[in-house]
Design an enzyme around this catalytic site. Sequence first.
Site, PDB file in Angstrom:
ATOM      1  N   ILE A 156       1.257  -1.615   0.536  1.00 21.26           N
ATOM      2  CA  ILE A 156      -0.181   0.114   0.281  1.00 21.26           C
ATOM      3  C   ILE A 156       0.801   0.930   0.010  1.00 21.26           C
ATOM      4  O   ILE A 156       0.381   2.432  -1.449  1.00 21.26           O
ATOM      5  CB  ILE A 156      -0.965   0.101   1.443  1.00 21.26           C
ATOM      6  CG1 ILE A 156      -1.474  -1.091   1.310  1.00 21.26           C
ATOM      7  CG2 ILE A 156      -2.224   0.959   1.782  1.00 21.26           C
ATOM      8  CD1 ILE A 156      -2.372  -1.652   2.360  1.00 21.26           C
ATOM      9  N   THR A 234      -5.134   4.758   7.274  1.00 20.37           N
ATOM     10  CA  THR A 234      -5.875   3.939   7.508  1.00 20.37           C
ATOM     11  C   THR A 234      -5.229   2.120   7.170  1.00 20.37           C
ATOM     12  O   THR A 234      -5.343   1.238   6.774  1.00 20.37           O
ATOM     13  CB  THR A 234      -6.144   3.917   5.581  1.00 20.37           C
ATOM     14  OG1 THR A 234      -4.426   4.377   4.831  1.00 20.37           O
ATOM     15  CG2 THR A 234      -7.016   5.094   5.189  1.00 20.37           C
ATOM     16  N   ARG A 236      -4.175   1.137  11.319  1.00 24.13           N
ATOM     17  CA  ARG A 236      -4.634   0.531  11.722  1.00 24.13           C
ATOM     18  C   ARG A 236      -4.220   1.340  13.752  1.00 24.13           C
ATOM     19  O   ARG A 236      -3.048   2.037  13.045  1.00 24.13           O
ATOM     20  CB  ARG A 236      -4.014  -0.444  12.777  1.00 24.13           C
ATOM     21  CG  ARG A 236      -4.013  -2.269  12.017  1.00 24.13           C
ATOM     22  CD  ARG A 236      -5.639  -2.781  11.916  1.00 24.13           C
ATOM     23  NE  ARG A 236      -6.016  -4.039  10.946  1.00 24.13           N
ATOM     24  CZ  ARG A 236      -6.279  -3.858   9.753  1.00 24.13           C
ATOM     25  NH1 ARG A 236      -6.125  -2.798   8.996  1.00 24.13           N
ATOM     26  NH2 ARG A 236      -6.372  -5.382   9.450  1.00 24.13           N
ATOM     27  N   ASP A 260      -9.387   5.832   8.987  1.00 28.78           N
ATOM     28  CA  ASP A 260      -9.846   5.260   8.654  1.00 28.78           C
ATOM     29  C   ASP A 260     -10.453   3.752   9.037  1.00 28.78           C
ATOM     30  O   ASP A 260     -11.744   3.450   9.879  1.00 28.78           O
ATOM     31  CB  ASP A 260      -9.809   4.320   7.616  1.00 28.78           C
ATOM     32  CG  ASP A 260     -10.910   2.755   6.664  1.00 28.78           C
ATOM     33  OD1 ASP A 260     -11.845   3.913   6.519  1.00 28.78           O
ATOM     34  OD2 ASP A 260     -10.724   2.484   6.530  1.00 28.78           O
ATOM     35  N   GLU A 265     -12.319   0.884  17.350  1.00 28.99           N
ATOM     36  CA  GLU A 265     -13.180   1.434  16.414  1.00 28.99           C
ATOM     37  C   GLU A 265     -14.308   0.166  17.219  1.00 28.99           C
ATOM     38  O   GLU A 265     -15.798   0.264  16.213  1.00 28.99           O
ATOM     39  CB  GLU A 265     -12.168   1.401  15.193  1.00 28.99           C
ATOM     40  CG  GLU A 265     -12.138   0.140  14.891  1.00 28.99           C
ATOM     41  CD  GLU A 265     -11.278  -0.289  13.141  1.00 28.99           C
ATOM     42  OE1 GLU A 265     -10.318   1.303  13.300  1.00 28.99           O
ATOM     43  OE2 GLU A 265     -11.303  -0.816  12.435  1.00 28.99           O
ATOM     44  N   HIS A 305     -14.026   1.818   8.668  1.00 25.93           N
ATOM     45  CA  HIS A 305     -13.273   0.736   8.524  1.00 25.93           C
ATOM     46  C   HIS A 305     -13.273   0.498   6.906  1.00 25.93           C
ATOM     47  O   HIS A 305     -13.533  -1.016   6.707  1.00 25.93           O
ATOM     48  CB  HIS A 305     -12.119  -0.319   9.102  1.00 25.93           C
ATOM     49  CG  HIS A 305     -11.634  -0.930   9.240  1.00 25.93           C
ATOM     50  ND1 HIS A 305     -10.343  -1.449  10.131  1.00 25.93           N
ATOM     51  CD2 HIS A 305     -11.086  -1.144   7.835  1.00 25.93           C
ATOM     52  CE1 HIS A 305      -9.656  -2.280   9.815  1.00 25.93           C
ATOM     53  NE2 HIS A 305      -9.703  -2.161   8.195  1.00 25.93           N
ATOM     54  N   ALA A 307     -11.824   1.335   3.764  1.00 20.62           N
ATOM     55  CA  ALA A 307     -10.359   1.236   2.567  1.00 20.62           C
ATOM     56  C   ALA A 307     -10.889  -0.102   2.017  1.00 20.62           C
ATOM     57  O   ALA A 307     -10.363   0.507   0.720  1.00 20.62           O
ATOM     58  CB  ALA A 307      -8.999   2.151   3.305  1.00 20.62           C
ATOM     59  N   PHE A 308     -10.673  -0.870   2.356  1.00 20.27           N
ATOM     60  CA  PHE A 308     -10.731  -1.978   1.472  1.00 20.27           C
ATOM     61  C   PHE A 308     -12.012  -2.193   0.789  1.00 20.27           C
ATOM     62  O   PHE A 308     -12.225  -3.251   0.016  1.00 20.27           O
ATOM     63  CB  PHE A 308     -10.587  -3.366   2.868  1.00 20.27           C
ATOM     64  CG  PHE A 308     -12.090  -3.285   3.453  1.00 20.27           C
ATOM     65  CD1 PHE A 308     -12.615  -2.611   4.288  1.00 20.27           C
ATOM     66  CD2 PHE A 308     -12.934  -4.196   2.445  1.00 20.27           C
ATOM     67  CE1 PHE A 308     -13.629  -2.914   4.852  1.00 20.27           C
ATOM     68  CE2 PHE A 308     -14.592  -4.285   3.007  1.00 20.27           C
ATOM     69  CZ  PHE A 308     -14.798  -3.993   3.936  1.00 20.27           C
TER      70      PHE A 308
HETATM   71  P1  NAI Z   1       2.619  -4.959   3.587  1.00 23.50           P
HETATM   72  O1  NAI Z   1       3.251  -6.201   4.660  1.00 23.50           O
HETATM   73  O2  NAI Z   1       3.439  -4.783   2.044  1.00 23.50           O
HETATM   74  O3  NAI Z   1       3.603  -3.432   4.218  1.00 23.50           O
HETATM   75  C1  NAI Z   1       3.937  -3.020   5.154  1.00 23.50           C
HETATM   76  C2  NAI Z   1       5.276  -2.674   5.596  1.00 23.50           C
HETATM   77  O4  NAI Z   1       5.261  -1.926   7.028  1.00 23.50           O
HETATM   78  C3  NAI Z   1       6.523  -3.459   5.252  1.00 23.50           C
HETATM   79  O5  NAI Z   1       7.153  -3.239   4.082  1.00 23.50           O
HETATM   80  C4  NAI Z   1       6.985  -3.925   7.057  1.00 23.50           C
HETATM   81  O6  NAI Z   1       8.462  -3.878   6.552  1.00 23.50           O
HETATM   82  C5  NAI Z   1       6.117  -2.342   6.927  1.00 23.50           C
HETATM   83  N1  NAI Z   1       6.258  -1.668   8.487  1.00 23.50           N
HETATM   84  C6  NAI Z   1       6.823  -3.061   9.559  1.00 23.50           C
HETATM   85  N2  NAI Z   1       6.480  -2.321  10.984  1.00 23.50           N
HETATM   86  C7  NAI Z   1       6.661  -0.952  10.332  1.00 23.50           C
HETATM   87  C8  NAI Z   1       6.998   0.710  11.516  1.00 23.50           C
HETATM   88  N3  NAI Z   1       7.407  -0.192  12.976  1.00 23.50           N
HETATM   89  N4  NAI Z   1       7.738   1.192  11.102  1.00 23.50           N
HETATM   90  C9  NAI Z   1       7.119   1.635   9.115  1.00 23.50           C
HETATM   91  N5  NAI Z   1       6.878   0.234   8.534  1.00 23.50           N
HETATM   92  C10 NAI Z   1       6.804  -0.527   9.112  1.00 23.50           C
HETATM   93  O7  NAI Z   1       1.162  -4.941   4.041  1.00 23.50           O
HETATM   94  P2  NAI Z   1       0.160  -3.088   3.135  1.00 23.50           P
HETATM   95  O8  NAI Z   1      -0.327  -4.705   2.145  1.00 23.50           O
HETATM   96  O9  NAI Z   1       0.425  -2.949   2.806  1.00 23.50           O
HETATM   97  O10 NAI Z   1      -0.491  -3.425   4.833  1.00 23.50           O
HETATM   98  C11 NAI Z   1      -0.634  -2.251   5.385  1.00 23.50           C
HETATM   99  C12 NAI Z   1      -1.527  -2.438   6.752  1.00 23.50           C
HETATM  100  O11 NAI Z   1      -2.798  -1.523   6.171  1.00 23.50           O
HETATM  101  C13 NAI Z   1      -1.764  -3.695   6.876  1.00 23.50           C
HETATM  102  O12 NAI Z   1      -0.761  -4.853   8.203  1.00 23.50           O
HETATM  103  C14 NAI Z   1      -3.176  -2.954   7.393  1.00 23.50           C
HETATM  104  O13 NAI Z   1      -3.157  -3.220   9.381  1.00 23.50           O
HETATM  105  C15 NAI Z   1      -3.978  -2.447   6.391  1.00 23.50           C
HETATM  106  N6  NAI Z   1      -4.695  -2.639   5.557  1.00 23.50           N
HETATM  107  C16 NAI Z   1      -5.989  -1.612   5.583  1.00 23.50           C
HETATM  108  C17 NAI Z   1      -6.977  -1.684   5.662  1.00 23.50           C
HETATM  109  C18 NAI Z   1      -8.384  -0.439   5.500  1.00 23.50           C
HETATM  110  O14 NAI Z   1      -9.134  -1.023   4.806  1.00 23.50           O
HETATM  111  N7  NAI Z   1      -8.434  -0.114   6.290  1.00 23.50           N
HETATM  112  C19 NAI Z   1      -7.381  -3.051   4.194  1.00 23.50           C
HETATM  113  C20 NAI Z   1      -5.974  -3.302   3.958  1.00 23.50           C
HETATM  114  C21 NAI Z   1      -5.001  -3.249   4.779  1.00 23.50           C
END
Ligand code: NAI
Length: 339
Positions: A156, A234, A236, A260, A265, A305, A307-308
Amino acid sequence: MKKSPTIAFFETTADDRSYYTAQMKNMGDLYFTNLAIQDDIEVDLGQVEILSIHVASDLNSEIIKRMPRLKLIATRATGFNNIDCTTAKHHAITICNVPGYGSNVVAEYAFMLLLALCRKLIPGLNQMKSGNINHVTLTGTDLHGKTIGIIGTGSIGSHVGRIANGFGMKVLAFDPYPNHTLEYDLNLSYVSLAQLCEDSDIITLHAPYTKENHHIIDSRMLGKMKKGAYLINTARGELIDSKALVAVLASGKLAGAALDVFEGESIFKIDEEIELLSGPRNRNYDYALENLVLEKMPNVILSPHNAFNSKEAIRLVQNITLDNIKKYLDNGPQNVVAI
Ligand code: NAI
């Protein structure tokens, strides 16, 4: 009599039910409910071997222990912070998630929130409705030429960087596991979290929630942010200390926030808030109060919540979840989360 399925889906929509019913004929005794697992009193979990949930199910150790036959948890989300992974591991339960599906759907939503915030869309719409229009109170901020700070450059976050390039923004990023190809592809610079907070006009979170990431944006980091900065979450809710955020917004230091996801929540429903009033004061009580204050602030956008939630992303999640279950049954599990 309570239902005793072998494959149970919680938090489903009518579309989910027709999709999985059509695709999973003869795969087991299927059960569907729109409820989160902790709210369902109709189901007997004793026979469940495969479980599929979304983000509102609190899969704590007590609930996991009610499923002695459970072998697979197939969450229909990327984040799995709502699952007690230690208990699952102890009981040799495999957990699969849906990585990467959110790259454009969540990144686009983050920009929608950002544009709405910077251009005062919500107050503008409210003024249109009331017929009381005052352009002086609706002056916004351009994105072009501004610095965006991306926390987490996975699927993302990297797409957010791509969109930011299109707006002519300077892109800073923080990630404990930097992806150096992005520095070249997106003209992005990795900096420390503190420097990102100091130098960004807009900060957007795209990191997973883990114990280590609890309140990575705390009063110290909020204190480093520029006066007039915007904050978008967006990812957690628990990544930001909401009490500290309320204080910094109330002080006028930040220009606004769009969330979001936010701490507490899951108790953002009226019946749960009413229940809180009759119990002892606890952290949920504080969350409810903090969220009430955030909701009232004119420079804050709270969204549910969501965004998905695009047609394309939902179908992708359905396809990948089905594939996760099928591959597990074929002894070749995929998208297994590392715990
Ligand atoms: P991803 O696993 O592809 O990327 C997460 C990135 O965060 C990784 O590069 C990781 O190294 C990095 N990371 C870990 N700890 C960190 C820190 N302390 N500081 C900075 N970076 C850090 O995951 P993706 O697909 O990009 O999703 C990210 C998050 O978005 C998910 O874990 C989920 O919680 C949230 N999400 C929210 C949605 C919504 O509807 N609001 C829908 C889908 C995901």
